[in-house]
Design a protein around this motif. Structure first.
Motif, PDB file in Angstrom:
ATOM      1  N   VAL A 245       0.856  -1.186   0.000  1.00  0.00           N
ATOM      2  CA  VAL A 245       0.000   0.000   0.000  1.00  0.00           C
ATOM      3  C   VAL A 245       0.893   1.237   0.000  1.00  0.00           C
ATOM      4  CG1 VAL A 245      -1.693   1.338   1.353  1.00  0.00           C
ATOM      5  CG2 VAL A 245      -1.904  -1.150   1.191  1.00  0.00           C
ATOM      6  N   LYS A 246       0.417   2.280  -0.659  1.00  0.00           N
ATOM      7  CA  LYS A 246       1.055   3.592  -0.596  1.00  0.00           C
ATOM      8  C   LYS A 246       0.116   4.552   0.118  1.00  0.00           C
ATOM      9  CE  LYS A 246       3.575   2.859  -4.919  1.00  0.00           C
ATOM     10  NZ  LYS A 246       3.825   3.360  -6.290  1.00  0.00           N
ATOM     11  N   ARG A 247       0.693   5.524   0.840  1.00  0.00           N
ATOM     12  CA  ARG A 247      -0.126   6.435   1.648  1.00  0.00           C
ATOM     13  C   ARG A 247       0.334   7.866   1.446  1.00  0.00           C
ATOM     14  NH1 ARG A 247       0.165   5.103   7.828  1.00  0.00           N
ATOM     15  NH2 ARG A 247       2.376   5.294   7.291  1.00  0.00           N
ATOM     16  N   HIS A 248      -0.645   8.765   1.312  1.00  0.00           N
ATOM     17  CA  HIS A 248      -0.368  10.189   1.327  1.00  0.00           C
ATOM     18  C   HIS A 248      -1.536  10.893   1.994  1.00  0.00           C
ATOM     19  CE1 HIS A 248      -2.682   9.651  -2.449  1.00  0.00           C
ATOM     20  NE2 HIS A 248      -3.135  10.869  -2.210  1.00  0.00           N
ATOM     21  N   TYR A 249      -1.471  12.203   2.063  1.00  0.00           N
ATOM     22  CA  TYR A 249      -2.477  12.953   2.816  1.00  0.00           C
ATOM     23  C   TYR A 249      -3.053  14.068   1.969  1.00  0.00           C
ATOM     24  CZ  TYR A 249      -0.523  10.541   6.834  1.00  0.00           C
ATOM     25  OH  TYR A 249      -0.094   9.576   7.707  1.00  0.00           O
ATOM     26  N   GLN A 250      -4.304  14.407   2.264  1.00  0.00           N
ATOM     27  CA  GLN A 250      -4.982  15.538   1.623  1.00  0.00           C
ATOM     28  C   GLN A 250      -5.566  16.422   2.711  1.00  0.00           C
ATOM     29  OE1 GLN A 250      -7.841  14.324  -1.308  1.00  0.00           O
ATOM     30  NE2 GLN A 250      -6.367  13.220  -2.546  1.00  0.00           N
ATOM     31  N   GLY A 251      -5.912  17.662   2.324  1.00  0.00           N
ATOM     32  CA  GLY A 251      -6.476  18.602   3.293  1.00  0.00           C
ATOM     33  C   GLY A 251      -5.421  19.204   4.188  1.00  0.00           C
ATOM     34  N   PHE A 252      -4.230  19.450   3.629  1.00  0.00           N
ATOM     35  CA  PHE A 252      -3.110  19.951   4.410  1.00  0.00           C
ATOM     36  C   PHE A 252      -3.273  21.446   4.667  1.00  0.00           C
ATOM     37  CE2 PHE A 252       1.390  21.386   4.598  1.00  0.00           C
ATOM     38  CZ  PHE A 252       1.743  20.713   5.744  1.00  0.00           C
ATOM     39  N   ARG A 253      -3.253  21.862   5.951  1.00  0.00           N
ATOM     40  CA  ARG A 253      -3.402  23.270   6.304  1.00  0.00           C
ATOM     41  C   ARG A 253      -2.028  23.854   6.599  1.00  0.00           C
ATOM     42  NH1 ARG A 253      -7.745  24.467  10.829  1.00  0.00           N
ATOM     43  NH2 ARG A 253      -6.800  26.498  10.474  1.00  0.00           N
TER      44      ARG A 253
ATOM     45  N   VAL B 238      -3.732   1.069  -2.946  1.00  0.00           N
ATOM     46  CA  VAL B 238      -3.241  -0.304  -3.035  1.00  0.00           C
ATOM     47  C   VAL B 238      -2.458  -0.457  -4.335  1.00  0.00           C
ATOM     48  CG1 VAL B 238      -3.905  -2.737  -3.034  1.00  0.00           C
ATOM     49  CG2 VAL B 238      -5.249  -1.083  -1.723  1.00  0.00           C
ATOM     50  N   THR B 239      -1.292  -1.085  -4.268  1.00  0.00           N
ATOM     51  CA  THR B 239      -0.480  -1.258  -5.472  1.00  0.00           C
ATOM     52  C   THR B 239      -1.218  -2.125  -6.496  1.00  0.00           C
ATOM     53  OG1 THR B 239       0.641  -3.188  -4.542  1.00  0.00           O
ATOM     54  CG2 THR B 239       1.650  -1.036  -4.161  1.00  0.00           C
ATOM     55  N   GLU B 240      -0.895  -1.917  -7.758  1.00  0.00           N
ATOM     56  CA  GLU B 240      -1.627  -2.591  -8.839  1.00  0.00           C
ATOM     57  C   GLU B 240      -1.549  -4.124  -8.768  1.00  0.00           C
ATOM     58  OE1 GLU B 240      -0.702  -1.153 -12.665  1.00  0.00           O
ATOM     59  OE2 GLU B 240      -1.219   0.946 -12.234  1.00  0.00           O
ATOM     60  N   PRO B 241      -0.364  -4.727  -8.530  1.00  0.00           N
ATOM     61  CA  PRO B 241      -0.347  -6.199  -8.455  1.00  0.00           C
ATOM     62  C   PRO B 241      -1.235  -6.750  -7.342  1.00  0.00           C
ATOM     63  CG  PRO B 241       1.875  -5.337  -8.697  1.00  0.00           C
ATOM     64  CD  PRO B 241       0.994  -4.164  -8.427  1.00  0.00           C
ATOM     65  N   VAL B 242      -1.228  -6.078  -6.194  1.00  0.00           N
ATOM     66  CA  VAL B 242      -2.075  -6.525  -5.077  1.00  0.00           C
ATOM     67  C   VAL B 242      -3.540  -6.315  -5.417  1.00  0.00           C
ATOM     68  CG1 VAL B 242      -2.626  -6.148  -2.648  1.00  0.00           C
ATOM     69  CG2 VAL B 242      -0.254  -6.077  -3.410  1.00  0.00           C
TER      70      VAL B 242
END
Length: 218
Positions: free
Chosen positions: A181-189, A205-209
């Motif tokens: 899995v890759k993770r990032h964030y949105q709504g950064f103040r 989720v990565t494409e192969p998974v």
């Protein structure tokens, strides 16, 4: 400073060698030894190249990766399957998941989806007992048994969700380290005194998974 001796220094050197009875034919050998490339190389053995692990492409390989990288592989596998389910339409889960007409933060959605698992935990019964006692002491427990149970369930769910956020975040961190899995964030103040406040997580989720688990669920 130059690594090579000056021409005058070389002449003095060979004059001294002749004076000591050393034959002139060793001149070429000496120069070769003075300037051979091996003297300027790092003599330490090079480390073998480490190849990246191939991405898991089957459910079995995913389970093997989880068992190696996760403290609770079964819980992490449930979280991973839920992320696959939430990513079917957009390719990512978060920052919100649409539940009916409501937008629920993805971590809260994961916690709520895992509540049936938490209900089987013996600790839930102890939490329910403490919550009921707290409401009784505060005089906030309704007289009607159904209303009382409904209020207790709501308070218990709040507590489970608080602890569930921690469990979900820990499981996702393990999934990220496992390369699933890759993770990032949105709504950064950026103007908030606590930089990063009000951020919402987005999980990809990565494409192969994604392909492997999507095939497994169809």
């Amino acid at each position: 400073m130059s690594l090579y001796p000056r021409q005058s220094d070389t002449a003095v050197l060979f004059a001294l060698l002749r004076g000591k009875g050393i034959h002139i034919w060793c001149r070429s050998c000496l120069i070769h030894e003075m300037f051979q490339a091996d003297l300027f190389r790092d003599s330490r053995p090079s480390e073998p190249m480490r190849l990246a692990a191939p991405p898991p492409t089957t459910t079995v390989s995913i389970l093997e990766r989880l068992s190696t990288n996760c403290k609770r592989p079964r819980y992490a596998f449930m979280v991973l399957n839920l992320l696959v389910e939430a990513s079917q339409r957009t390719g990512s889960a978060g920052p919100y998941v649409l539940v009916g007409d409501m937008r629920v933060p993805v971590r809260d959605w994961l916690c709520d989806a895992l509540v049936p698992v938490a209900q089987r935990d013996p600790r839930r019964l102890s939490i329910e007992g403490r919550v009921r006692q707290m409401l009784e002491d505060a005089g906030a427990l309704p007289a009607d048994p159904d209303d009382a149970q409904r209020l207790v369930d709501e308070k218990v769910l709040e507590r489970i969700r608080i602890s569930g956020r921690t469990n979900v975040s820990r499981a996702v961190s393990e999934l990220v380290r496992a390369g699933l899995v890759k993770r990032h964030y949105q709504g950064f103040r950026v103007d908030h005194h606590n930089r990063g406040a009000k951020r919402q997580a987005v999980y990809v989720v990565t494409e192969p998974v994604m392909r492997a688990l999507s095939r497994a669920t169809t």
